[in-house]
Design a protein around this motif. Structure first.
Motif, PDB file in Angstrom:
ATOM      1  N   GLN A  38       1.069  -1.282  -0.201  1.00  0.00           N
ATOM      2  CA  GLN A  38       0.023  -0.080  -0.259  1.00  0.00           C
ATOM      3  C   GLN A  38       0.915   1.170   0.087  1.00  0.00           C
ATOM      4  O   GLN A  38       0.421   2.251  -0.502  1.00  0.00           O
ATOM      5  N   GLY A  42       0.437   3.600  -3.128  1.00  0.00           N
ATOM      6  CA  GLY A  42       0.064   4.759  -2.725  1.00  0.00           C
ATOM      7  C   GLY A  42       0.955   6.033  -3.279  1.00  0.00           C
ATOM      8  O   GLY A  42       0.446   7.024  -3.539  1.00  0.00           O
ATOM      9  N   THR A  66      -6.526   7.844  -3.229  1.00  0.00           N
ATOM     10  CA  THR A  66      -5.364   7.093  -2.608  1.00  0.00           C
ATOM     11  C   THR A  66      -5.970   6.227  -1.290  1.00  0.00           C
ATOM     12  O   THR A  66      -5.560   4.890  -1.460  1.00  0.00           O
ATOM     13  N   THR A  70      -5.918   2.189  -1.964  1.00  0.00           N
ATOM     14  CA  THR A  70      -5.009   1.343  -1.119  1.00  0.00           C
ATOM     15  C   THR A  70      -5.950   0.235  -0.313  1.00  0.00           C
ATOM     16  O   THR A  70      -5.490  -0.747   0.263  1.00  0.00           O
TER      17      THR A  70
END
Length: 154
Positions: A38, A42, A66, A70
């Motif tokens: 992530q 991200g 984002t 994620t």
């Protein structure tokens, strides 16, 4: 201490259920993997949003996109790994596997039920659904009972 086991349909192999602490360690390993995944993805998304100019960080759009990305990425990790082979990377490392009650593979439908709705319900009731693993005869959490699954040692 009694051995808790699950007989597979063909009767050829008996598998021991994976206990609470083994599953906790596997979960911690998976959490590290998902966090890194992530973080990297991200970061790429945030950087590309700023480069493309289409996402405005001032109004929180980049943060929302984002977060959504994620979150879906984390869920996909658990569903895809569990659905395809019954094991996430943490479970592979500790040699445990999620199976159906009849000993077969859980599949994507069962994995989706277990990893989304099942784990949501297990967590929303103050984590009691997860703690059930420590006290259940078959080492099932509420999410396992919802999906009709067991976690066994390989």
């Amino acid at each position: 201490m009694t051995l808790v086991a699950h007989a597979l349909p063909d009767g050829a192999k008996v598998q021991e259920y994976a206990g609470f602490w083994l599953r906790v360690v596997a979960s911690l390993l998976d959490s590290v993997v998902v966090f890194i995944l992530q973080l990297v993805c991200g970061g790429i998304l945030i950087a590309s949003g700023g480069l493309l100019g289409g996402l405005d960080s001032a109004d929180g759009t980049v943060a929302m996109v984002t977060w959504l990305f994620t979150t879906v990425l984390g869920l996909a990790y658990y569903v895809i790994f569990t659905g395809s082979c019954g094991q996430t990377l943490g479970k592979m490392a500790l040699r445990i596997k999620v199976i159906r009650k009849d000993g077969g593979d859980l599949g994507y439908g069962g994995a989706t039920l277990r990893e989304t709705i099942g784990k949501f319900v297990s967590g929303i009731i103050l984590g009691i659904g997860y703690l059930m693993v420590a006290f259940d005869e078959r080492k099932q959490g509420l999410h396992d009972k919802i999906a009709g699954s067991y976690v066994v040692k390989l």
